[in-house]
Design an enzyme around this catalytic site. Structure first.
Site, PDB file in Angstrom:
ATOM      1  CE  LYS A  47     -12.502 -14.450 -17.645  1.00 48.75           C
ATOM      2  NZ  LYS A  47     -12.505 -13.222 -18.242  1.00 48.75           N
ATOM      3  CD  GLU A 102     -21.602 -20.002  -9.993  1.00 46.85           C
ATOM      4  OE1 GLU A 102     -20.313 -19.547  -9.954  1.00 46.85           O
ATOM      5  OE2 GLU A 102     -22.293 -20.336 -10.843  1.00 46.85           O
ATOM      6  CG  ASP A 103     -19.681 -15.953  -9.086  1.00 49.74           C
ATOM      7  OD1 ASP A 103     -20.581 -16.888  -9.194  1.00 49.74           O
ATOM      8  OD2 ASP A 103     -19.089 -15.287 -10.086  1.00 49.74           O
ATOM      9  CG  ASP A 106     -29.278 -14.322 -11.359  1.00 52.41           C
ATOM     10  OD1 ASP A 106     -28.892 -13.085 -11.023  1.00 52.41           O
ATOM     11  OD2 ASP A 106     -30.341 -14.582 -11.984  1.00 52.41           O
ATOM     12  CE  LYS A 134     -28.359 -11.256  -8.025  1.00 52.94           C
ATOM     13  NZ  LYS A 134     -28.046 -11.050  -9.312  1.00 52.94           N
ATOM     14  CG  PHE A 155     -25.607  -6.768 -11.956  1.00 55.42           C
ATOM     15  CD1 PHE A 155     -25.493  -7.949 -12.720  1.00 55.42           C
ATOM     16  CD2 PHE A 155     -24.328  -6.047 -11.823  1.00 55.42           C
ATOM     17  CE1 PHE A 155     -24.624  -8.239 -13.303  1.00 55.42           C
ATOM     18  CE2 PHE A 155     -23.258  -6.472 -12.748  1.00 55.42           C
ATOM     19  CZ  PHE A 155     -23.569  -7.658 -13.250  1.00 55.42           C
ATOM     20  CB  VAL A 156     -23.815  -7.744  -6.317  1.00 56.48           C
ATOM     21  CG1 VAL A 156     -24.925  -7.516  -5.434  1.00 56.48           C
ATOM     22  CG2 VAL A 156     -23.861  -9.280  -6.650  1.00 56.48           C
ATOM     23  CG  ASP A 162     -17.502  -9.501 -14.679  1.00 56.35           C
ATOM     24  OD1 ASP A 162     -18.150 -10.453 -14.296  1.00 56.35           O
ATOM     25  OD2 ASP A 162     -17.422  -9.184 -16.049  1.00 56.35           O
ATOM     26  NE  ARG A 168     -13.717 -11.260 -13.962  1.00 55.11           N
ATOM     27  CZ  ARG A 168     -14.652 -11.508 -14.041  1.00 55.11           C
ATOM     28  NH1 ARG A 168     -15.549 -12.218 -12.991  1.00 55.11           N
ATOM     29  NH2 ARG A 168     -15.467 -11.885 -15.438  1.00 55.11           N
TER      30      ARG A 168
END
Ligand code: 5GP
Length: 179
Positions: A47, A102-103, A106, A134, A155-156, A162, A168
């Site tokens: 999401k 993609e958001d 990682d 990252k 972590f963001v 989220d 979000r």
């Protein structure tokens, strides 16, 4: 709002919406140029990519076919190392250009494993567009054609990303503050 607290964790503002807008416009111009004369299938990974994909595709004015897919690999603050494809593309993709949105990349596990399942279906091309990446966490050599911003290993949340389904809705991106 420069600081927020979610379930006892503290986050501080990291990338503001103005900068996100600039990044998205740059990526949109690159994508538009890449797909002149093609009508790609755009796979939007739910999401977390929702706001990014929507802003990017409006900005790029790209004639494309949209498909939502859902892959899970993260559990709370960490990657689980295994992917679970909850929703996949059903149609024939043979000889089609595929653009994955993609958001954040990682470890690269999600895209590395998912891309292999797509390759078996013989598309003409597969390209990845991610808002964030990252590099210090990457465990697979995946080819990211369009990357918005490389960030450090923190972590963001925000702008679709989220923490346990919180954050979000934030227009800016926040980074976990190490206590
Ligand atoms: P990878 O498989 O590359 O290790 O992880 C990719 C997925 O993990 C992303 O699609 C995203 O859902 C999640 N993820 C990775 N890093 C972060 C992060 O810093 N914040 C959030 N909210 N999700 C992340």
């Amino acid at each position: 709002m420069n600081k927020i607290e979610i379930d006892g964790l503290h986050f501080i503002k990291y990338i503001d919406q103005k900068e996100i807008g600039q990044i998205v416009r740059r990526l949109a111009a690159d994508i538009k140029r890449e797909y002149v004369g093609s009508r790609p299938i755009v796979l939007i990974i739910l999401k977390g990519s929702i706001h990014f994909a929507s802003q990017l595709l409006l900005e790029a004015q790209l004639d494309s076919e949209l498909v939502f897919i859902k892959i899970n690999s993260y559990d709370g603050l960490d990657t689980s190392g295994k992917i679970n494809i909850e929703l996949d593309i059903a149609q024939n993709i043979e000889n089609r250009d595929i653009l994955i949105i993609e958001d954040i990349v990682d470890t690269g596990t999600t895209l590395h494993q998912y891309e292999m399942t797509l390759r078996d279906r013989k598309p003409k091309s597969i390209k990845i567009c991610t808002l964030l990446m990252k590099p210090s966490k990457l465990q697979y050599s995946i080819d990211v054609a369009f990357c918005g911003l490389e960030i450090e290993d923190k972590f963001v949340i925000g702008y679709g990303l989220d923490y346990n389904e919180h954050g979000r809705n934030l227009a800016d991106i926040y980074q976990l503050k190490q206590e």
